[in-house]
Scaffold this active site. Structure first.
Site, mmCIF file in Angstrom:
data_model
loop_
_atom_site.group_PDB
_atom_site.id
_atom_site.type_symbol
_atom_site.label_atom_id
_atom_site.label_comp_id
_atom_site.label_asym_id
_atom_site.label_seq_id
_atom_site.Cartn_x
_atom_site.Cartn_y
_atom_site.Cartn_z
ATOM 1 N N HIS A 48 0.542 -1.536 0.356
ATOM 2 C CA HIS A 48 -0.273 -0.459 -0.206
ATOM 3 C C HIS A 48 0.865 1.217 0.176
ATOM 4 O O HIS A 48 0.312 2.341 -0.797
ATOM 5 C CB HIS A 48 -0.931 0.158 0.999
ATOM 6 C CG HIS A 48 -2.601 -0.020 0.924
ATOM 7 N ND1 HIS A 48 -2.868 -1.269 1.792
ATOM 8 C CD2 HIS A 48 -2.945 -1.117 -0.003
ATOM 9 C CE1 HIS A 48 -3.858 -1.759 1.700
ATOM 10 N NE2 HIS A 48 -3.827 -1.068 0.652
ATOM 11 N N CYS B 174 0.216 -5.392 -17.473
ATOM 12 C CA CYS B 174 -0.228 -4.292 -16.695
ATOM 13 C C CYS B 174 0.506 -4.942 -15.432
ATOM 14 O O CYS B 174 1.278 -6.022 -15.949
ATOM 15 C CB CYS B 174 -1.858 -4.810 -16.739
ATOM 16 S SG CYS B 174 -2.357 -6.257 -15.970
#
Length: 554
Positions: A186, A484
C-alpha cells in the site's frame, strides 16, 4: 564519505535532504492483572479508543480522497471488526488491561492474516498500524506517525502505514525509504499516486543517523549517503531533465521514430477515472471494487451496469480494457471462493472461480454488454488466471453467450499461459501480462514478502523471457499483447518491454507522463537492443544496467 545503498525503487523522482525517522508507538504494553470489578470500565476504555481511532482514519481518508480514502476506510473497518472487539472483551473479562487485551487480540488476528494468502498477509502492516494507534491512545503516548518539522526532509521508516502515507505533505516530505514492503504494498501504491520519490525493502535503512544527508533516486532504488557535490549536481541535473521532459510530453505513447505504444491508466473504480482522463490515457479497469464491498453476495446486474457505464462514458472513443472479477486466494469472497483450501494461491481463483459459478460470470458479462450499448468506446474484456486453451475457450464462449460486443482476451499470470500463448490465442484476440502474479508464480515468491522482493523484481531475466514468449506468439498470430502491473510503470523497463514486442502498457495514472516522456527519447531499434541486452543478463540488477547502457549509448 559517500556510500551507496540499494533497495527497490517504487516511485520515480529524486529527493535530497536530511534523514528524519518515523515516530513509533509503544508496541507492547505491560502484562498485569486487573480486579474483576474493573473489567467493565476497561472494556469501555477499549471501545472508546477503537471508535476514536476509526473516526480518525475515516477523517484522514476524507482529506486524502481517491485511492487513499478507500484504503483508510478499510483500516477503519478493521479497527471496528466485531470479532476483534469481542476477543478484546473476553480478554479483559479474565483480567487483562484494555491496552494489553487490544495488543493480544490483534496479535492473534495478525497470525491468522499472515497465513491467509498473499493479499491478506500483505495487510499485516495495516493491522499493526491500527493496533499501535489504539494502544497509543489507551496509554496516552504520541501516535505513531510522521515527525513534526519546519524543514523538508527524507522520511525513514520500518514500514509506512496507509494512514501516514496518504497525508504526506510533499512540500515537507521530499521522499521516503522503508526497510520492509514491496513494489505492490500500500505504501508503494500511494507513493506513486502522490508523486513522492520512494524506495522500499532496504535492510538497514533504520540505522541511518538522524540528520544524515542522503540522496534518494526512486527510479533506480539507490540511496547515496553523504553525497559529494558532484553527485548532488548530477542527480539534480537528471531530475531537472526529467521534469522538462515531462512538461513537454503529451499525446499517445510512442517511440521517437513513431512506433505507437498505447498507454492505459489502471482504474480500480469511478474515483480513479479523473486522473486517468487527465493523463490522456485509456483505461485498464479492474472490477473488484464492486464485489469487495460485500463478500456475502454478488452485486446485482443493475448495480454493475450503472458502475461500468460511469467508467466507460469517461473515455469517449477511447480504449478501455476491463478485467472481470479476480477473486480467490488474496481476495476471498464468501459466496464465490472455497474456505478450506490448503494453498489458496494455487487453488480456485480468478477464472477458475467464475467457471465454478457461471451465474456470477454471466451476470458480469451481461452487465458489461448493457453498459457499453450506444457508446463509441473501444471495449476489451479479459479473464484473470488463464492457464490454457480450454480456459480461454470457456471464457470466450461465455462472452459470446452474453451478447458482449468487445474483444475477448486472456491474462498471462501463470507460466503455462506464456509457454502456450499461441495456443491460447486461437480462442481469444489479445493477451495481457499481469507481471506481479507472473513473477510470483514463476519464482515461487510471495509478492508481499519483503525477504523475497529481489525475485519480485520485474527486471528478472526469466520474467522478461516469458514476456518475450507471449509477445512473439501474439505477433505471429497478428494479435496484441499488453502488460499491466508494476513493470509497466518503470520508464526504463517500459522501453525494454516495447523492445520485446509488447503492444500496450497499463499503469497507475501518475506514472504515465514519465513513461510517455522516456519512450519518446528512443527509437524502436534502440528499445529492441536494450531488450536483448536485458535478457542476456543473469540477474535483475545486471539486466537493468545492461539496458541502461544501451539506451545511454555507453
Amino acid at each position: 564519505m559517500e556510500t551507496t545503498l540499494r533497495g527497490v525503487g517504487v516511485s520515480h523522482g529524486v529527493a535530497i535532504g536530511q534523514v528524519r525517522h518515523m515516530g513509533t508507538a509503544v508496541l507492547e504494553p505491560p502484562a498485569k492483572q486487573i480486579p474483576a470489578e474493573d473489567a467493565e470500565r476497561e472494556q469501555g476504555r477499549a471501545r472508546k479508543a477503537v471508535e476514536a481511532v476509526a473516526a480518525d482514519l475515516n477523517a484522514r481518508g476524507n482529506l486524502a480522497g481517491g485511492e487513499a480514502q478507500a484504503v483508510l476506510e478499510a483500516q477503519a473497518l478493521i479497527a471496528q471488526d466485531p470479532e476483534l472487539i469481542a476477543d478484546v472483551d473476553r480478554r479483559i473479562a479474565v483480567g487483562s488491561t484494555a491496552e494489553r487485551a487490544v495488543y493480544d487480540a490483534f496479535s492473534h488476528y495478525r497470525e491468522l492474516l499472515a497465513g491467509a494468502g498473499e493479499y491478506m498477509a500483505g495487510r499485516v502492516a495495516d493491522l499493526d498500524d491500527v493496533r499501535n494507534r489504539i494502544v497509543a491512545r489507551l496509554l496516552g503516548v504520541p501516535m505513531p506517525g510522521v515527525p513534526d518539522s519546519d524543514e523538508p526532509y527524507v522520511l525513514i521508516a520500518r514500514d509506512l502505514a496507509p494512514a501516514d502515507t496518504a497525508l504526506l505533505d510533499p512540500a515537507l516530505v521530499l521522499g521516503f525509504v522503508t526497510e520492509e514492503g514491496g513494489p505492490t504494498s500500500h505504501s508503494a501504491i500511494l507513493a506513486r499516486a502522490l508523486g513522492v520519490p520512494a524506495i522500499v525493502a532496504l535492510p538497514g535503512a533504520g540505522e541511518l543517523a538522524e540528520g544524515t544527508l542522503i540522496a534518494v533516486d526512486g527510479s533506480t532504488g539507490e540511496i547515496f549517503v553523504d553525497p559529494s557535490d558532484d553527485k548532488r549536481a548530477e542527480l539534480e541535473r537528471a531530475a531537472a531533465e526529467r521534469r522538462a521532459a515531462l512538461a513537454a510530453s503529451s499525446g499517445p505513447g510512442a517511440t521517437s521514430d513513431g512506433h505507437k505504444v498505447p498507454l492505459l491508466a489502471n482504474v480500480g473504480g469511478p474515483a480513479d477515472v479523473p486522473a486517468a482522463v487527465e493523463a490522456g490515457a485509456g483505461g485498464g479497469f479492474r472490477t473488484e471494487f464492486l464485489f469487495l464491498d460485500d463478500s456475502a453476495k454478488a452485486p446485482s446486474e443493475e448495480k454493475q451496469v450503472e458502475a461500468y457505464r460511469k467508467v466507460l462514458e469517461a473515455f469517449p472513443e477511447g480504449r478501455v480494457v476491463v478485467r472481470v472479477l479476480d477473486a480467490g486466494a488474496d481476495k476471498p469472497l464468501d459466496f464465490l471462493t472455497p474456505a478450506d483450501e490448503p494453498n489458496p494461491a494455487l487453488g480456485v481463483r480468478g477464472l477458475r472461480s467464475l467457471l465454478d459459478h457461471p451465474e456470477v460470470l454471466r451476470t458480469q458479462l451481461t452487465a458489461l454488454a448493457k453498459a457499453v450499448e450506444g457508446l463509441p468506446v473501444y471495449l476489451e474484456v479479459m479473464a484473470p488466471m488463464v492457464a490454457d486453451r480450454a480456459d480461454a475457450k470457456a471464457f470466450a464462449d461465455a462472452c459470446r453467450a452474453a451478447g458482449l460486443r468487445a474483444k475477448f482476451g486472456a491474462m498471462v499470470e501463470i507460466p503455462s499461459a506464456a509457454l502456450r500463448a499461441r495456443s491460447i490465442l486461437q480462442e481469444v484476440e489479445f493477451l495481457s501480462l499481469g507481471t506481479n502474479d507472473l513473477a510470483q508464480y514463476t519464482f515461487a515468491a510471495d509478492r508481499q514478502v519483503g525477504a523475497v522482493s529481489r525475485l519480485q523484481d520485474p527486471w528478472q531475466p526469466a520474467l522478461l523471457d516469458l514476456v518475450a514468449l507471449s509477445a512473439d506468439a501474439a505477433k505471429a498470430e497478428g494479435k496484441s499483447c499488453g502488460v499491466c502491473g508494476e513493470a509497466a510503470s518503470d520508464p526504463l523497463l517500459a522501453c525494454v518491454l516495447t523492445g520485446l514486442g509488447v503492444t500496450s502498457l497499463s499503469m497507475g495514472a501518475a506514472s504515465i507522463p514519465y513513461v510517455r516522456a522516456t519512450l519518446a527519447k528512443y527509437t524502436l531499434a534502440q528499445c529492441e537492443r536494450a531488450a536483448a541486452a536485458a535478457r542476456a543478463a543473469d540477474s535483475a540488477e545486471e539486466a537493468r544496467v545492461a539496458a541502461q547502457a544501451v539506451l545511454s549509448g555507453e
